[in-house]
Design a protein around this motif. Structure first.
Motif, mmCIF file in Angstrom:
data_model
loop_
_atom_site.group_PDB
_atom_site.id
_atom_site.type_symbol
_atom_site.label_atom_id
_atom_site.label_comp_id
_atom_site.label_asym_id
_atom_site.label_seq_id
_atom_site.Cartn_x
_atom_site.Cartn_y
_atom_site.Cartn_z
ATOM 1 N N MET A 216 1.116 22.384 -43.977
ATOM 2 C CA MET A 216 2.406 22.227 -44.733
ATOM 3 C C MET A 216 1.451 24.031 -45.728
ATOM 4 N N SER A 217 2.017 24.642 -46.757
ATOM 5 C CA SER A 217 2.598 25.208 -47.536
ATOM 6 C C SER A 217 2.443 24.541 -48.950
ATOM 7 N N MET A 218 1.472 25.606 -49.849
ATOM 8 C CA MET A 218 0.864 25.139 -50.848
ATOM 9 C C MET A 218 1.060 25.881 -51.910
ATOM 10 N N THR A 219 2.088 24.538 -53.271
ATOM 11 C CA THR A 219 2.468 25.834 -54.278
ATOM 12 C C THR A 219 0.927 27.106 -55.135
ATOM 13 N N HIS A 220 1.601 28.064 -55.460
ATOM 14 C CA HIS A 220 0.692 29.260 -56.073
ATOM 15 C C HIS A 220 -0.264 28.277 -57.032
ATOM 16 N N TYR A 221 -0.103 27.610 -57.770
ATOM 17 C CA TYR A 221 -1.239 26.603 -58.480
ATOM 18 C C TYR A 221 -2.161 25.610 -57.828
ATOM 19 N N MET A 222 -2.077 25.304 -56.553
ATOM 20 C CA MET A 222 -2.787 24.910 -55.878
ATOM 21 C C MET A 222 -3.891 25.923 -54.745
ATOM 22 N N GLU A 223 -3.091 26.605 -54.509
ATOM 23 C CA GLU A 223 -3.790 27.800 -54.241
ATOM 24 C C GLU A 223 -4.371 28.618 -54.928
ATOM 25 N N LEU A 224 -4.381 28.649 -56.468
ATOM 26 C CA LEU A 224 -5.487 28.762 -57.405
ATOM 27 C C LEU A 224 -6.675 28.437 -57.268
ATOM 28 N N LEU A 225 -6.390 27.064 -57.450
ATOM 29 C CA LEU A 225 -7.551 25.812 -57.708
ATOM 30 C C LEU A 225 -8.283 26.027 -56.273
ATOM 31 N N ALA A 226 -7.647 26.256 -55.068
ATOM 32 C CA ALA A 226 -8.294 26.183 -53.432
ATOM 33 C C ALA A 226 -9.173 27.083 -52.928
ATOM 34 N N VAL A 227 -8.488 28.170 -53.611
ATOM 35 C CA VAL A 227 -9.318 29.733 -53.317
ATOM 36 C C VAL A 227 -10.249 29.895 -54.448
ATOM 37 N N ASN A 228 -11.304 30.786 -53.664
ATOM 38 C CA ASN A 228 -12.997 31.272 -54.522
ATOM 39 C C ASN A 228 -13.681 29.506 -54.976
ATOM 40 N N GLN A 229 -13.574 28.300 -54.121
ATOM 41 C CA GLN A 229 -14.261 27.423 -54.610
ATOM 42 C C GLN A 229 -15.628 27.873 -55.089
ATOM 43 N N PRO A 230 -16.700 27.265 -55.456
ATOM 44 C CA PRO A 230 -15.940 26.339 -57.107
ATOM 45 C C PRO A 230 -14.860 26.896 -58.245
ATOM 46 N N HIS B 267 0.792 17.318 -66.282
ATOM 47 C CA HIS B 267 0.745 16.677 -65.602
ATOM 48 C C HIS B 267 1.973 17.135 -64.828
ATOM 49 N N ILE B 268 3.071 17.716 -65.730
ATOM 50 C CA ILE B 268 4.476 17.812 -64.816
ATOM 51 C C ILE B 268 3.940 19.081 -63.889
ATOM 52 N N ALA B 269 3.259 20.068 -64.402
ATOM 53 C CA ALA B 269 2.281 21.334 -63.415
ATOM 54 C C ALA B 269 1.247 20.194 -62.557
ATOM 55 N N MET B 270 0.397 19.907 -62.896
ATOM 56 C CA MET B 270 0.155 18.847 -61.800
ATOM 57 C C MET B 270 1.052 18.677 -60.685
ATOM 58 N N ILE B 271 1.238 17.781 -60.681
ATOM 59 C CA ILE B 271 2.686 17.053 -60.482
ATOM 60 C C ILE B 271 3.262 18.081 -58.885
ATOM 61 N N PHE B 272 4.007 18.693 -59.912
ATOM 62 C CA PHE B 272 4.701 19.972 -58.914
ATOM 63 C C PHE B 272 3.854 20.281 -58.212
ATOM 64 N N GLY B 273 2.511 20.731 -58.571
ATOM 65 C CA GLY B 273 1.391 21.350 -57.636
ATOM 66 C C GLY B 273 1.149 21.448 -56.486
ATOM 67 N N MET B 274 0.779 19.505 -56.693
ATOM 68 C CA MET B 274 0.262 19.035 -55.865
ATOM 69 C C MET B 274 1.598 18.817 -54.743
ATOM 70 N N LEU B 275 3.024 19.476 -54.692
ATOM 71 C CA LEU B 275 4.085 19.541 -53.591
ATOM 72 C C LEU B 275 3.734 19.633 -52.635
ATOM 73 N N ASP B 276 4.698 20.023 -51.660
ATOM 74 C CA ASP B 276 4.557 21.790 -50.374
ATOM 75 C C ASP B 276 5.689 22.151 -51.282
ATOM 76 N N PRO B 277 6.137 23.002 -51.441
ATOM 77 C CA PRO B 277 6.930 23.963 -52.038
ATOM 78 C C PRO B 277 8.112 23.956 -51.440
#
Length: 162
Positions: A1-15, A140-150
């Motif tokens: 599953m691919s991810m949006t750049h929004y979700m990728e930003l939050l996922a890399v360089n944890q935490p 919330h719109i950003a979060m909802i769309f950010g969690m979708l598979d683009p």
């Protein structure tokens, strides 16, 4: 599953990315939202709750302005110039995340008396609450769309079996 750049930003360089781009702005904004409710119900325009509300809205607005500038320069412009967006879902997620800058900076400007200086406390409270509401909607719109598979937006979504 691919991810949006929004979700990728939050996922890399944890935490660190999660803290810098999600936790800090959301904690400040939610503190403003919660204290806003107390102020709306009590109509107390002074005291510790109002002080906390004001401090968090000023810091939150300027903090997110720096986040906006940084991400616009380092992500939005390069993604656009290089045609690297992952479809319309990706664009909506990132755009709505960055749109949070408008109400958050609005809160800062209002609490620094740069805008609404001559307004009554009631009008300031109303505009303050509207800015908080707008932020909650765009976040919330950003979060909802950010969690979708683009790839869902392309009609060629990935199918996974559980």
């Amino acid at each position: 599953m691919s991810m949006t750049h929004y979700m990728e930003l939050l996922a890399v360089n944890q935490p660190w990315n999660l803290i810098l781009f999600m936790a800090i702005p959301v904690i400040l904004a939610e503190t403003v939202a919660i204290t806003e409710l107390v102020i709306l119900f009590t109509r107390r325009f002074d005291g510790n709750v109002r002080r906390l509300n004001k401090i968090c809205s000023i810091i939150g607005g300027f903090y997110f302005l720096f986040v906006f500038i940084y991400l616009f320069i380092s992500a939005v412009i390069p993604l656009t110039m290089n045609g690297e967006w992952r479809g319309w879902i990706d664009v909506i997620a990132v755009t709505f995340y960055l749109l949070g800058v408008i109400p958050l900076v609005g809160l800062s400007l209002l609490d620094l008396h740069i805008i609404g200086r001559s307004w009554s406390e009631e009008k300031k409270l109303k505009v303050h609450a509207i800015f908080v509401g707008i932020f909650l909607i765009v976040a919330h719109i950003a979060m909802i769309f950010g969690m979708l598979d683009p790839s869902l937006g392309s009609g060629h979504g990935h199918h996974m079996n559980m």
